[in-house]
Scaffold this motif. Structure first.
Motif, short mmCIF file in Angstrom:
data_model
loop_
_atom_site.label_atom_id
_atom_site.label_comp_id
_atom_site.label_asym_id
_atom_site.label_seq_id
_atom_site.Cartn_x
_atom_site.Cartn_y
_atom_site.Cartn_z
N SER A 294 -45.14 -6.76 -25.57
CA SER A 294 -46.73 -7.20 -26.29
C SER A 294 -47.11 -5.71 -26.85
N GLY B 65 -48.36 -5.00 -30.87
CA GLY B 65 -49.71 -4.63 -31.24
C GLY B 65 -49.72 -3.34 -32.02
N VAL C 57 -48.37 -3.55 -35.36
CA VAL C 57 -49.36 -4.08 -36.20
C VAL C 57 -50.49 -3.19 -36.85
N SER D 284 -55.44 -5.77 -33.59
CA SER D 284 -54.14 -5.48 -33.00
C SER D 284 -54.33 -5.91 -31.48
N THR E 78 -54.03 -9.66 -31.05
CA THR E 78 -52.59 -9.89 -31.26
C THR E 78 -51.72 -9.72 -29.83
#
Length: 428
Positions: A377, A381, A384, A409, A412
């Motif tokens: 995860s 982020g 991004v 981000s 996200t």
């Protein structure tokens, strides 16, 4: 220093501290440590030029990288496994943490010297290099021992330790200010060198507690540590790149003045940062114990409850910061309301989402399987963020875009972690 050997007076003080709720003590301990960094930054913001202040910001972010490495390789996996460790294994682990701090500090000194050589053409071996490397060592030793106090649940002892650290820092800064020696180097000395006392004030596990199957630091234990660290290590590197690495990019493309302005507004959120760290310091062992006991629903209920409480705290803090525009003398001259208000709102959104994401990460990291999910995860982020910010930072000097893109981000990452925690899985 043997933490079990106390005078009658210290026993009385410990009795009083034991009456204070554990979360309050954890927040107070982190408040003292993070408050020191806030005071140091505030002093340099007002007494040093922008070049020195920017160098100090980069020093703090360099230390954050080394602390992340230490946390990933040892401290976080150790807390995950601590619920299944006997006292002898915990005692050996605390000693090993000191040696690991030394190795990581040496790495930090080499990286810092390389950065100075690349960016400024400085010599590899200089007074600044030695100062920064030794400062990294004392700060990392301090962090290692603070994690041990938290792992053992001995928060009153940690409170006394952090209070001593705060007093030593205050004395050194006061002497430097009175003698008109206040500078970046002396502030770093005052910030780091009180950590030397951590070498002599290590906590000791309670020998009568025999729970857990891990008896010593053997090969099997190393395998269990690595099962966590192999995902924690790239995870914290990605987190540092995402949360701290952009300062170096901003310095290279927009200059030190922009770094100083953005860092000054983020400095106002230092209390929120210390609340996040204080929260994590207390609740990481709590989640680990719940995981060890198989209390899955209790973990989910704790996540929901803490998310509401922490979100409310951040929102109240942002309102308080916005009210500072009514007292203009409090703000630096280069932070007029037109610059200050948008940045406060943007940073407020960032820290709100970051704390919520931290709660979900803590729940996942209570299980060794969660390290991979948190890393994945965080990687999404970070990708991004840099895909958006790298081109934006080149074409626009609008500072508010940086925390806004960070916030997007973080959202996200939050969505991905939320699906992992509440997506109907049997285990978090």
């Amino acid at each position: 220093m043997n933490s079990s050997a106390t005078t009658p007076l210290s026993k009385y003080h410990m009795l009083l501290l034991n009456r204070i709720p554990r979360p309050v003590l954890s927040f107070a301990c982190q408040g003292m440590v993070s408050g020191i960094s806030f005071i140091a930054s505030f002093l340099l913001l007002h007494y040093a030029d922008k070049s020195e202040y920017t160098t100090f910001v980069l020093f703090l972010n360099g230390y954050a990288l080394l602390a992340s490495l230490q946390n990933a390789l040892w401290l976080q996996p150790l807390i995950t496994l601590s619920g299944n460790m006997q006292a002898a294994a915990k005692r050996d682990a605390i000693k090993f943490g000191i040696w690991l701090s030394l190795a990581i500090a040496l790495l930090g000194g080499v990286l810092f010297a390389g950065y100075r050589q690349f960016s400024q053409g400085s010599t590899w071996l200089s007074l600044s290099t030695l100062l920064f490397a030794s400062s990294f060592l004392f700060l990392l030793v301090r962090d290692s021992n603070r994690s041990a106090w938290l792992m053992l649940g001995k928060l009153p002892g940690l409170f006394v330790h952090d209070m001593g650290y705060l007093l030593l820092f205050g004395v050194l800064v006061a002497v430097a200010w009175y003698a008109q020696w206040l500078s970046m180097n002396l502030v770093i000395v005052a910030l780091a060198f009180p950590g030397l006392m951590s070498l002599f004030a290590r906590p000791r596990p309670d020998p009568e507690r025999k729970e857990g199957s891990i008896q010593q630091l053997d090969r099997q234990f190393a395998v269990q540590i690595w099962s966590c660290a192999r995902w924690a290590l790239p995870g914290v590197l990605v987190t540092w790149l995402f949360s701290n690495g952009y300062w170096f990019y901003l310095d290279s493309v927009q200059g030190k003045a922009q770094v100083a302005t953005l860092a000054a507004t983020r400095l106002f959120f230092t209390p929120v940062g210390l609340m996040v760290q204080g929260w994590a310091g207390y609740y990481r062992p709590v989640f680990s114990r719940l995981e060890y006991m198989g209390e899955h629903q209790a973990k989910l209920a704790l996540v929901r409850r803490q998310s509401l409480i922490c979100a409310a705290l951040v929102l109240l803090f942002v309102v308080g910061l916005l009210l500072l525009v009514l007292v203009p003398s409090v703000l630096p001259a280069y932070l007029p309301p037109a610059v200050y208000i948008p940045l406060v709102l943007a940073w407020g959104g960032y820290f709100l989402v970051q704390w919520l994401r931290n709660i979900l990460s803590t729940a996942l990291l209570a299980d060794a399987k969660g390290y991979k999910r948190v890393f994945q995860s965080g990687l999404v982020g970070a990708i991004v963020f840099y895909l958006i910010y790298v081109p934006v930072g080149l074409v626009s000097h609008l500072l508010v875009l940086c925390p806004l893109i960070l916030c997007f981000s973080e959202i996200t990452i939050l969505v991905l972690l939320w699906r992992q925690v509440f997506g109907g899985r049997k285990h978090v």
